[in-house]
Write a protein that holds these residues in place. Structure first.
Motif, PDB file in Angstrom:
ATOM      1  N   UNK A  15       2.746   6.480  -7.010  1.00  0.00           N
ATOM      2  CA  UNK A  15       1.810   7.401  -7.664  1.00  0.00           C
ATOM      3  C   UNK A  15       2.198   8.844  -7.381  1.00  0.00           C
TER       4      UNK A  15
ATOM      5  N   UNK B 193       2.543   1.631  -3.397  1.00  0.00           N
ATOM      6  CA  UNK B 193       1.668   2.182  -4.454  1.00  0.00           C
ATOM      7  C   UNK B 193       1.504   3.676  -4.276  1.00  0.00           C
ATOM      8  N   UNK B 194       1.280   4.088  -3.011  1.00  0.00           N
ATOM      9  CA  UNK B 194       1.059   5.513  -2.731  1.00  0.00           C
ATOM     10  C   UNK B 194       2.270   6.338  -3.142  1.00  0.00           C
TER      11      UNK B 194
ATOM     12  N   UNK C  55       4.091  15.686 -13.624  1.00  0.00           N
ATOM     13  CA  UNK C  55       3.195  16.826 -13.500  1.00  0.00           C
ATOM     14  C   UNK C  55       1.752  16.421 -13.729  1.00  0.00           C
ATOM     15  N   UNK C  56       0.944  17.401 -14.046  1.00  0.00           N
ATOM     16  CA  UNK C  56      -0.474  17.146 -14.290  1.00  0.00           C
ATOM     17  C   UNK C  56      -0.632  16.482 -15.652  1.00  0.00           C
TER      18      UNK C  56
ATOM     19  N   UNK D 124       0.826  -1.217   0.000  1.00  0.00           N
ATOM     20  CA  UNK D 124       0.000   0.000   0.000  1.00  0.00           C
ATOM     21  C   UNK D 124       0.852   1.255   0.000  1.00  0.00           C
TER      22      UNK D 124
ATOM     23  N   UNK E 117       3.293  11.730 -10.108  1.00  0.00           N
ATOM     24  CA  UNK E 117       2.690  13.069 -10.194  1.00  0.00           C
ATOM     25  C   UNK E 117       3.753  14.151 -10.163  1.00  0.00           C
TER      26      UNK E 117
END
Lengths: 155, 257
Positions: free
Chosen positions: A105, A101-102, A113-114, A98, A109
């Motif tokens: 990710x 994965x966090x 970026x976006x 967990x 980001x």
């Protein structure tokens, strides 16, 4: 998370009021940071960072691959953060999945970026070799060896 | 939607911000830009909720916001696995999955592996875990169709399902997301808008207590934009919570008849 008794909470709060954290540093000072690059000779790029008690090794391997059909002018980046049981026993087996994965990710980001590419650290269009045919695939792997505190900053 | 004809559709659009200059509807670049579904920049999609969608579950809810369709089932409180350590507070276990046909391209749902942990973080602040020690509450969310703003819909729907299951909470949890496209802030983005966004903001809050349980900011943001975005989202959240409450009241009143 560690459970704290009322006494321990007051001890920490009192210390902070006097500009002292429980590890002896002032509130606004950073623990010493050590950065070392080129620690993994087989990888295209690697680095090891330790911030206080936190220790992270990351490596980048670049391989040639095909760009995605949806974005033929961009290369690909894949990030994986591995939480090793040497950091905490709860990471054994699938326990660290967990957190892993966090962190993966969150790093994706930060670096990409976006969705529109604003605020990105890596320009994916620079990874293209032949438009629509060949691109660089970057595989970034981080191994998180010790302690909690500032893992994401290190990665 | 089972609404009487002539009533306005339930929506949780925030109050318009008071500005001296009118915000230009079109992007400042020469491309004329209107939202694909014709909404205003600060207009949210109509919200549809229904509880009791799954009979086998302790509590369940179905939510439909435009093209985003989500169903959440809550099972529990039930016995924790024997391997788990004794705990004097309850445990919350969340799992969010996508159907293979949820996204336009098959199988893209697996890109959102972090939804489960984000749902967990947003709900754990609201649920009173002390009321069900030694047991676990399972929240299973299934995204049937991903039409943009999936996670906020999942969170709001999960909170409604928990209320339907009778799990004690400090307050209903409502969640709204916002996209920054160039200089414009658009609330409740659809899939297309999310794919072009320069930045995303997701707020989950407990409106009656005016407490935020989760705030996620991604992409490029300037401070004034974040402030404005947060105000818009909090306003929309409080309106969404009212809609959720009316849905719950409707469900109990129909069951009493």
């Amino acid at each position: 998370m560690v459970g704290l008794s009322l006494g321990e909470e007051h001890f920490i709060q009192g210390g902070i009021a006097q500009d002292l954290c429980s590890d002896g540093w002032k509130r606004l000072t950073y623990s010493p940071i050590y950065v070392e690059t080129g620690v993994i000779p087989q990888a295209n790029g690697s680095a090891r960072i330790s911030l206080g008690e936190t220790d992270v090794i990351s490596s980048v391997k670049a391989e040639l691959g095909r760009p995605s059909l949806l974005q033929p002018d961009k290369g690909k980046v894949a990030i994986h953060v591995d939480c090793s049981p040497t950091a905490a026993p709860m990471f054994e087996g699938r326990g660290g999945e967990e957190l892993s994965t966090e962190l993966s990710v969150a790093l994706l980001c930060c670096l990409l970026g976006a969705k529109s590419g604003a605020g990105a650290g890596i320009d994916l269009s620079s990874l293209i070799v032949v438009m629509g045919k060949i691109c660089w695939d970057l595989y970034i792997n981080c191994l998180y060896k010790q302690n909690f505190a500032t893992v994401i900053g290190d990665c | 939607m089972a609404g009487k004809p002539g009533t306005t559709p339930t929506t949780y659009s925030p109050s318009p911000t008071t500005q001296k200059t009118r915000r230009p509807i079109f992007n400042e670049n020469d491309v004329d830009w209107v939202r694909p579904d014709g909404r205003g920049f600060h207009q949210c999609r109509p919200a549809f909720f229904r509880t009791g969608a799954v009979n086998a579950a302790s509590g369940s809810a179905y939510a439909e916001f435009g093209n985003t369709k989500v169903i959440v089932s809550v099972f529990g409180p039930r016995e924790s696995k024997k391997a788990m350590m004794y705990s004097d507070i309850g445990r919350l276990n969340c799992s969010v999955s996508h159907t293979t046909f949820a996204t336009p391209v098959r199988g893209q749902g697996s890109e959102h592996k972090d939804f489960s942990s984000m749902l967990h973080k947003s709900l754990e602040g609201a649920i009173i875990l002390e009321t069900f020690p030694k047991t676990t509450v399972d929240v299973f969310a299934l995204v049937l169709e991903s039409g943009g703003s999936d996670l906020p819909v999942v969170i709001s729907c999960a909170s409604l399902a928990l209320a339907d299951a009778g799990i004690l909470m400090h307050d209903l949890v409502a969640s709204v997301s916002l996209s920054c496209l160039g200089k414009n802030l658009v609330i409740d983005p659809i899939l297309e808008e999310e794919s072009y966004q320069d930045g995303g903001l997701l707020i989950t809050c407990m409106p009656s207590r005016y407490e935020v349980t989760q705030l996620t900011v991604t992409g490029e943001w300037s401070t004034p934009k974040i402030n404005e975005g947060m105000q818009l989202c909090l306003d929309a959240c409080s309106k969404l919570a009212k809609i959720m409450r009316s849905c719950l009241k409707e469900a109990t009143s129909t069951s009493q008849e």
